[in-house]
Design a protein around this motif. Sequence first.
Motif, mmCIF file in Angstrom:
data_model
loop_
_atom_site.group_PDB
_atom_site.id
_atom_site.type_symbol
_atom_site.label_atom_id
_atom_site.label_comp_id
_atom_site.label_asym_id
_atom_site.label_seq_id
_atom_site.Cartn_x
_atom_site.Cartn_y
_atom_site.Cartn_z
ATOM 1 N N GLU A 49 -14.339 19.702 56.270
ATOM 2 C CA GLU A 49 -14.710 19.537 54.756
ATOM 3 C C GLU A 49 -13.397 19.511 53.809
ATOM 4 O OE1 GLU A 49 -17.153 22.024 51.157
ATOM 5 O OE2 GLU A 49 -16.030 22.935 52.849
ATOM 6 N N GLU A 51 -11.923 20.512 50.659
ATOM 7 C CA GLU A 51 -12.111 21.479 49.473
ATOM 8 C C GLU A 51 -12.126 20.891 48.286
ATOM 9 O OE1 GLU A 51 -10.184 25.080 50.318
ATOM 10 O OE2 GLU A 51 -10.902 25.566 52.157
ATOM 11 N N GLY A 54 -15.396 18.415 48.317
ATOM 12 C CA GLY A 54 -16.791 18.956 48.741
ATOM 13 C C GLY A 54 -16.931 17.988 49.839
ATOM 14 N N ARG A 55 -16.214 16.734 50.345
ATOM 15 C CA ARG A 55 -16.834 16.013 51.090
ATOM 16 C C ARG A 55 -16.344 16.203 52.597
ATOM 17 N NH1 ARG A 55 -19.316 11.015 48.959
ATOM 18 N NH2 ARG A 55 -19.482 11.208 46.573
ATOM 19 N N PRO A 115 -19.692 22.676 56.939
ATOM 20 C CA PRO A 115 -20.317 24.098 56.225
ATOM 21 C C PRO A 115 -21.829 23.709 55.777
ATOM 22 C CG PRO A 115 -18.969 22.725 54.724
ATOM 23 C CD PRO A 115 -18.800 22.143 56.014
ATOM 24 N N SER A 116 -22.600 24.693 55.642
ATOM 25 C CA SER A 116 -23.758 24.681 54.805
ATOM 26 C C SER A 116 -24.230 25.566 53.871
ATOM 27 C CB SER A 116 -24.839 24.578 56.100
ATOM 28 O OG SER A 116 -24.822 25.997 56.767
ATOM 29 N N ALA A 117 -23.232 26.150 53.317
ATOM 30 C CA ALA A 117 -23.409 27.011 52.262
ATOM 31 C C ALA A 117 -23.699 26.627 51.087
ATOM 32 C CB ALA A 117 -22.051 27.964 52.129
ATOM 33 N N ASP A 118 -23.133 25.587 50.445
ATOM 34 C CA ASP A 118 -23.412 24.971 49.078
ATOM 35 C C ASP A 118 -24.577 23.782 49.205
ATOM 36 O OD1 ASP A 118 -21.778 26.665 47.927
ATOM 37 O OD2 ASP A 118 -19.889 25.471 48.387
ATOM 38 N N ARG A 119 -24.460 23.057 50.237
ATOM 39 C CA ARG A 119 -25.285 21.983 50.502
ATOM 40 C C ARG A 119 -25.826 21.985 51.906
ATOM 41 N NH1 ARG A 119 -23.478 16.133 48.845
ATOM 42 N NH2 ARG A 119 -21.307 16.877 49.413
#
Length: 296
Positions: A49, A51, A54-55, A115-119
């Motif tokens: 990711e 940061e 966010g991609r 990651p999977s926290a935000d999306r």
Amino acid sequence: MNHVSTGQVSRSRRLVASEQELRDAIARELPGQDLGGLVVMGGHFMLFEDEASGRLVPGVIEEQADETMRRRIAGRVGIFPGYTWELSAGLLRDYAAAGVESRLLLLVNDWQYVPSADRPAGELRAEFFEGFTALPAAYEKILCEAGLSAADVLPSRKHPLAFPETWLKYRFQKSADRLVKQGRLEKRYLEGGSGDSEVAFLDAAGNYRTLISCGITGCAGEITEMVAEVYRAGYRAILIFAPGECLMPVQTGVDIALSLYDLPGMRVVIADPGGSGEMSPEEIYGKLVTVSTFRS
């Protein structure tokens, strides 16, 4: 060199201590005059990711301008992606000159650091592959210098430039269900009464090799499916450059593919030049590199 033949699958293994020894071993196991077609899997990278945006971006050092991202990738995989892509392109050029129909295969680890926290992770993956319309610039440059292009990359049925690991995992889960029903894989319920289960392969030595545990497919399952996809595409020889930490599951995946699927006449060579943070060829070969060959 160790050589073992079990059933219809033969296996051999040797260690090499330099790039030249690696090239010599490959030439012995995959002689150009003996090949109708060859696929070389190199340049394997993870997605990280970014940061700032966010991609998801390719975990290839040469592609990153941000020093923090470069350090993350260097510490995790080192020069492995770019180094094995360069090795693969050079080998492809040489085999093509010898008249061998050859293609590159780019396997993308699209699950480990997603990651999977935000999306949702699936949304991030879909976004990456939708925008992945060209190879990383460093990869394009290497291909150009070898007289090759993106047209030399074998497309998967999922993406024109890549074999996504998540896609292969899902495909193997479906295949495993069928193989369990046929009695060729074993499904065992774990102790504790939770209903969790694992799917395992009983090898010729009587050892259970777990492929799916609690619904999660490991590297072995996806490699099994990748080998089957390459075979389905009409190729009968594969050279796989795998990270050292993945060597055992990759070997298991190849072994299972040749043992369980109907893939006669298949030859697979696996080598593990780095992938755990090594930053130079000297560091890679100082740890020795394993070259394993499987034939059906």
